[in-house]
Design a protein around this motif. Sequence first.
Motif, short mmCIF file in Angstrom:
data_model
loop_
_atom_site.label_atom_id
_atom_site.label_comp_id
_atom_site.label_asym_id
_atom_site.label_seq_id
_atom_site.Cartn_x
_atom_site.Cartn_y
_atom_site.Cartn_z
N GLY A 135 1.30 4.10 -3.05
CA GLY A 135 0.14 4.32 -3.77
C GLY A 135 0.48 4.31 -5.49
N GLU A 136 -0.08 5.25 -6.19
CA GLU A 136 0.19 5.29 -7.59
C GLU A 136 1.47 5.59 -8.11
OE1 GLU A 136 -1.57 8.43 -10.03
OE2 GLU A 136 -2.55 9.30 -8.14
N ALA A 183 -5.82 20.02 4.86
CA ALA A 183 -6.30 20.47 3.77
C ALA A 183 -6.80 21.60 3.71
CB ALA A 183 -7.50 19.45 3.51
N PRO A 192 -1.25 9.76 7.23
CA PRO A 192 -0.97 11.10 6.57
C PRO A 192 0.01 12.00 7.33
CG PRO A 192 -3.18 11.04 7.77
CD PRO A 192 -2.55 9.67 7.71
N ASN A 225 -5.95 19.34 -1.19
CA ASN A 225 -7.16 18.63 -1.11
C ASN A 225 -6.93 17.23 0.01
OD1 ASN A 225 -9.08 20.01 -2.86
ND2 ASN A 225 -7.96 18.94 -4.50
N ALA A 226 -7.76 16.73 0.42
CA ALA A 226 -7.56 15.66 1.51
C ALA A 226 -6.96 14.44 0.82
CB ALA A 226 -8.79 15.22 2.14
N GLU A 227 -7.31 14.19 -0.25
CA GLU A 227 -6.52 13.07 -0.93
C GLU A 227 -5.16 13.47 -1.44
OE1 GLU A 227 -9.45 15.29 -4.16
OE2 GLU A 227 -9.26 14.59 -1.96
N ASP A 228 -4.69 14.62 -1.61
CA ASP A 228 -3.17 15.15 -1.83
C ASP A 228 -2.28 14.96 -0.80
OD1 ASP A 228 -4.29 16.12 -4.41
OD2 ASP A 228 -4.82 17.94 -3.55
N PRO A 231 2.16 12.98 -4.73
CA PRO A 231 0.86 13.42 -4.70
C PRO A 231 0.66 15.08 -4.49
CG PRO A 231 1.00 11.48 -3.06
CD PRO A 231 2.51 12.03 -3.74
N SER A 256 0.82 -1.37 0.00
CA SER A 256 -0.14 0.07 0.10
C SER A 256 0.75 1.29 -0.12
CB SER A 256 -0.70 0.18 1.25
OG SER A 256 -0.28 0.12 2.39
N GLY A 311 -0.62 17.32 -7.83
CA GLY A 311 -1.66 17.80 -7.52
C GLY A 311 -1.55 19.25 -7.35
#
Length: 821
Positions: A181-182, A479, A474, A462-465, A327, A178, A331
């Motif tokens: 990530g990408e 965010a 995290p 953003n939260a996903e960043d 990220p 995990s 982003g």
Amino acid sequence: MPPVDQAPVAERHWFLRVLPTLQWLVLGILVLVTAIFYEDVNAMRLAARAAVLGSNKDGGVVHETGVSQAPSNKLELGRKGGPRAPLLTAPPAPDSAAPVPMAGRAPKVSVVTLDNTGETEGAPVETNDETASTETPVEAGQEVEAGGKTAPRSDPAPSSGSDLRPGGPVPLPDVPASIGGEWRSIDKTQPLTGEDLSAPGALEAAAEKRSFRKEIIVMVANEGGAILAANAVANLRSVGIEHYLIVTNEPKSCDLLMNGPWGITCGYTSYLKNHERLKDYQLLAEEGATPFRLWWVRFHFLDRLVQLGYNPMYIDTDVSFRVNPYPLLKGPFKEYSLFAQDETGHFNGVNIGWIYAQNARSNGRVRWVLNQTVTRMMEILEHQPEPLTRWDGQPVVGAKEALWDQHIYNDVLESCVYGEDMRRRSMQRLIEPRDDLRRAWEVEQGYPMDGAAFDEGRVVVNAEDVPLTARGDPMDLRAGSHAVKFKPLTCYDHFTPDEASEPPEKIAAAPPWLVAGWSGVHGDEKFQGVSGNWNLYPPRVAVAHFVGGLAKQTTFKSLGWWRYGSDAFRKRSLHGLQTELDRGGALAVAGLRAGVDSADAMEATSAYGAAVANVVRLALAAGRRPVIPALDCGSRWITRGGPGAFLGVRDRLHVVVSGRCDADSAAGGGGPHPPPGGVVFERPGFGACCQSVQFDCNEGVIPQVDLDRDPRFESLRDDVAYVKVDELLGSGVDEDGLLAVDGAGLEEKLRGPSLVVVELGDSTRGYGDGQHVPGLRAPDAKQAERVLEFFRTCQNMNCVTPRTVWPNENSFCDDPNRKVG
């Protein structure tokens, strides 16, 4: 024809010849079987005798001897709660070679000692519950600050009970799928073979193998820097990154990485290797802290990689990724094409230990900045025949004035922002004050005096960043909207009409939460490492750069950011001596308080340095590795920081604060401190300490944080014996006029336990206050040679009378009688 009676005689001779051989063969088989099964057979025999004869009240098996029956408390070495040796009734004679029975406080691990016959005996040790921590435990992978922070923990160490040994390799742990990530590139790149990356077509081929989604991270290293490069590789891997390209100065430097236990892939460069002007600038020697040719090749390769369509990032090997930063870069910061570490708050004063270019046009402004930096370096390198001069007309002296790449790069950035050729910092002495004379010269040259300020902008996170740490948490980044400083790049030549009409690419100064430095850098101090807040978890910075930090390996370790095993990639000066000492074990001193109560830093650090030097001498004379105790962070002389400083300490020149020492460390340094402002240490039993950055060496010694955290020293932590200092003192005195330890027989006296701790606290012979460690008197030739060899390499640890304090530009803590040159 022979007589008839000779045949039987012949038969007897053959049999007699074979019989002894058969006898010896059978005897050998019996011996072999006995040796193989001795332990099992003996255990069975003792169990049977115990069943028949019974056990004594202390649990020892009763042995039958020709004289009497005596209980034995022999235990397996390292067993928790093991036996404790009896106290000495009197110190041994100075020339005695008999081992000294160890005594002292009840340790948290077993105390196993050797008596004169070499047997391991002793009495049970009571558990010392008074040292149990009352700090709030933290979930695995967490650590807190007021409002939810914890002191950080390092990456997972190998499990206990492994085969790790001092000085040996440590395997890299698996990285959970995990993580990353990408942008996870582990197992998605191809290795190199140590090729010359400057050969025709080699960089193109290497980039194809080592890149991931057109991203590639460039590092450079000489042979001496291989250890930091190895740690950097392990750090990148911990956040899911393997798309790195290591460039070394020589094939042998790359071989050191590739042939090490982690098999780190790399290539070398012949770029400018035989340039005729290197000798003029005294740049033929490439080991040391200023490998100019490697510094130049980073810009050369960054330039070429941008031209080839890659997004290259350059990092110094003292950079540590606390999270995977992609990220954020892809982003909130996707519209910026060039990134810099903000060192001064101005676009002509950035640090070049971290550079990133993304989505840069192959003939655009970003590439112009990189290419122009290389062009100007070459102009200076090949400048002849008249001598180069500085801004004030004085002759340039050496490469640090003429070819310092950070100055050249900043001049190029300023030129690109203002759109005209500017060379404000070139030919400037490294870190030279900008006084009135220099300002007058800048005005005379027509350089803008507006402060070279960045423009102000905003990015939305953003939260996903928000990136995740190596443990999946995290980072400490809210965010929302955040300020960012940037500047459009204009530049001034070499552009086609089409390129000139394109929107200008922009450079962004990384906010301190994206990239932060140790000290001396621009931005909120709460993000700087020197404030101690890099101890906190989750991290408040994505990428940490140790610019301005001293004793970087010790600092990495104190933060829990060091990958143990990286030292396998060092070419050690003390390899033979360290291997010999590791076989003997280690020696520490408990109760050291040298300089703690002094308010004068010079006086206090001199006292501490002298004590450490004596710890080293005693350990070497005993044939053991010296353990360097940490300092008590509450010492009066340590410089204090503002309200946001971790433990209130901010003392770059002397110490680095750590939350990773054992509160009850066998090394005896530091000491348990209540966590500040609601901070919770990694786990119960952890405490804060301050490791010295003055009296430090990267080999030969064991800093306290290593003793407490390096998995290879588990055997030391589990086999500890204590001896009171008075039991070691002879009749002679040291340079302080205190009783000293005689070298004769010391190694044999302390033989046995893996870690011997000399206790100062209960001394009645001058050492009870913990201000001194006894010196070594009359060492034999072998002991003296060990001491000489060690201090020859680790000069900063040899603090003798008259004492001076390192670091200092002109003097360090060294033997004043050392021959120079």
